[in-house]
Design a protein around this motif. Structure first.
Motif, PDB file in Angstrom:
ATOM      1  N   GLY A  69       0.782  -1.225   0.000  1.00  0.00           N
ATOM      2  CA  GLY A  69       0.000   0.000   0.000  1.00  0.00           C
ATOM      3  C   GLY A  69       0.819   1.282   0.000  1.00  0.00           C
ATOM      4  N   LYS A  70       2.125   1.183  -0.092  1.00  0.00           N
ATOM      5  CA  LYS A  70       2.996   2.364  -0.077  1.00  0.00           C
ATOM      6  C   LYS A  70       3.884   2.360  -1.305  1.00  0.00           C
ATOM      7  N   ALA A  71       4.378   3.523  -1.679  1.00  0.00           N
ATOM      8  CA  ALA A  71       5.330   3.619  -2.788  1.00  0.00           C
ATOM      9  C   ALA A  71       6.660   2.999  -2.356  1.00  0.00           C
ATOM     10  N   SER A  72       7.407   2.495  -3.317  1.00  0.00           N
ATOM     11  CA  SER A  72       8.709   1.917  -2.984  1.00  0.00           C
ATOM     12  C   SER A  72       9.665   3.033  -2.552  1.00  0.00           C
ATOM     13  N   ILE A  73      10.612   2.660  -1.718  1.00  0.00           N
ATOM     14  CA  ILE A  73      11.551   3.617  -1.140  1.00  0.00           C
ATOM     15  C   ILE A  73      12.970   3.193  -1.518  1.00  0.00           C
ATOM     16  N   PRO A  74      13.759   4.102  -2.113  1.00  0.00           N
ATOM     17  CA  PRO A  74      15.154   3.761  -2.398  1.00  0.00           C
ATOM     18  C   PRO A  74      15.990   3.792  -1.122  1.00  0.00           C
ATOM     19  N   SER A  84      11.897   4.201   5.479  1.00  0.00           N
ATOM     20  CA  SER A  84      11.553   2.774   5.470  1.00  0.00           C
ATOM     21  C   SER A  84      11.540   2.197   6.885  1.00  0.00           C
ATOM     22  N   ASN A  85      12.343   2.734   7.761  1.00  0.00           N
ATOM     23  CA  ASN A  85      12.378   2.279   9.153  1.00  0.00           C
ATOM     24  C   ASN A  85      11.043   2.568   9.853  1.00  0.00           C
ATOM     25  N   ILE A  86      10.472   3.730   9.605  1.00  0.00           N
ATOM     26  CA  ILE A  86       9.174   4.097  10.192  1.00  0.00           C
ATOM     27  C   ILE A  86       8.090   3.115   9.747  1.00  0.00           C
ATOM     28  N   LEU A  87       8.062   2.820   8.437  1.00  0.00           N
ATOM     29  CA  LEU A  87       7.056   1.884   7.918  1.00  0.00           C
ATOM     30  C   LEU A  87       7.297   0.469   8.423  1.00  0.00           C
ATOM     31  N   ALA A  88       8.560   0.066   8.537  1.00  0.00           N
ATOM     32  CA  ALA A  88       8.877  -1.288   9.003  1.00  0.00           C
ATOM     33  C   ALA A  88       8.411  -1.500  10.435  1.00  0.00           C
ATOM     34  N   LYS A  89       8.506  -0.489  11.262  1.00  0.00           N
ATOM     35  CA  LYS A  89       8.113  -0.634  12.664  1.00  0.00           C
ATOM     36  C   LYS A  89       6.604  -0.800  12.834  1.00  0.00           C
ATOM     37  N   LYS A  90       5.836  -0.515  11.777  1.00  0.00           N
ATOM     38  CA  LYS A  90       4.382  -0.686  11.814  1.00  0.00           C
ATOM     39  C   LYS A  90       3.939  -2.070  11.332  1.00  0.00           C
ATOM     40  N   LEU A  91       4.878  -2.894  10.883  1.00  0.00           N
ATOM     41  CA  LEU A  91       4.547  -4.220  10.355  1.00  0.00           C
ATOM     42  C   LEU A  91       4.062  -5.158  11.451  1.00  0.00           C
ATOM     43  N   GLY A  94       2.920 -11.829   9.664  1.00  0.00           N
ATOM     44  CA  GLY A  94       2.176 -12.211   8.471  1.00  0.00           C
ATOM     45  C   GLY A  94       2.273 -11.200   7.340  1.00  0.00           C
ATOM     46  N   ASP A  95       2.756  -9.993   7.611  1.00  0.00           N
ATOM     47  CA  ASP A  95       2.946  -8.994   6.560  1.00  0.00           C
ATOM     48  C   ASP A  95       4.139  -9.379   5.695  1.00  0.00           C
ATOM     49  N   TYR A  96       4.102  -8.922   4.443  1.00  0.00           N
ATOM     50  CA  TYR A  96       5.192  -9.175   3.508  1.00  0.00           C
ATOM     51  C   TYR A  96       5.822  -7.863   3.062  1.00  0.00           C
ATOM     52  N   VAL A  97       7.106  -7.916   2.805  1.00  0.00           N
ATOM     53  CA  VAL A  97       7.876  -6.790   2.304  1.00  0.00           C
ATOM     54  C   VAL A  97       8.675  -7.317   1.115  1.00  0.00           C
TER      55      VAL A  97
END
Length: 125
Positions: A69-74, A84-91, A94-97
């Motif tokens: 649901g988010k744009a890719s991050i370089p 990307s760290n902020i989004l990762a901490k919300k996982l 069962g979520d996939y990256v």
């Protein structure tokens, strides 16, 4: 005649889409990596898979990361950046990256470009 032309267009579009998907799988690592959020957000990303590199762990450099649901991050280097760290901490479990466009895999200090796409399943928040 219009219906026939439309059906031919749809079938050729579907074929092109399947070809693109097949091309993405060619350089995809042969396993889905299971990680915790803590491992994903650690100072240095390390991966391990029985099918790869004699079961040696490996790192990555310079890649793009995609959260659902988010744009890719370089990402430059081998650790997640602030965005990307902020989004990762919300996982959640069962979520996939997906990590893709990996510039280098690093195994025993040697760089490889064998796989460009890594799929990660979060096993714990």
């Amino acid at each position: 005649m219009r219906i026939l032309s439309f059906l031919l267009f749809i079938s050729s579009f579907s074929f092109a889409q399947s070809q693109n998907s097949a091309n993405l799988l060619i350089d995809r690592a042969p396993c889905t990596f299971e990680m915790t959020v803590e491992q994903l957000t650690s100072k240095k990303l390390n991966f391990k898979c029985e099918e790869l590199f004699g079961n040696d762990s490996f790192g990555i450099e310079n890649f793009r990361i995609k959260f659902r649901g988010k744009a890719s991050i370089p990402v430059e280097g081998n650790t997640l950046n602030a965005d990307s760290n902020i989004l990762a901490k919300k996982l959640k479990a069962g979520d996939y990256v997906t990590i893709f466009h990996v510039e280098n895999l690093i195994v025993d200090g040697n760089k490889s470009q064998e796989y460009k796409t890594l799929h990660i399943k979060i096993i714990e928040p």
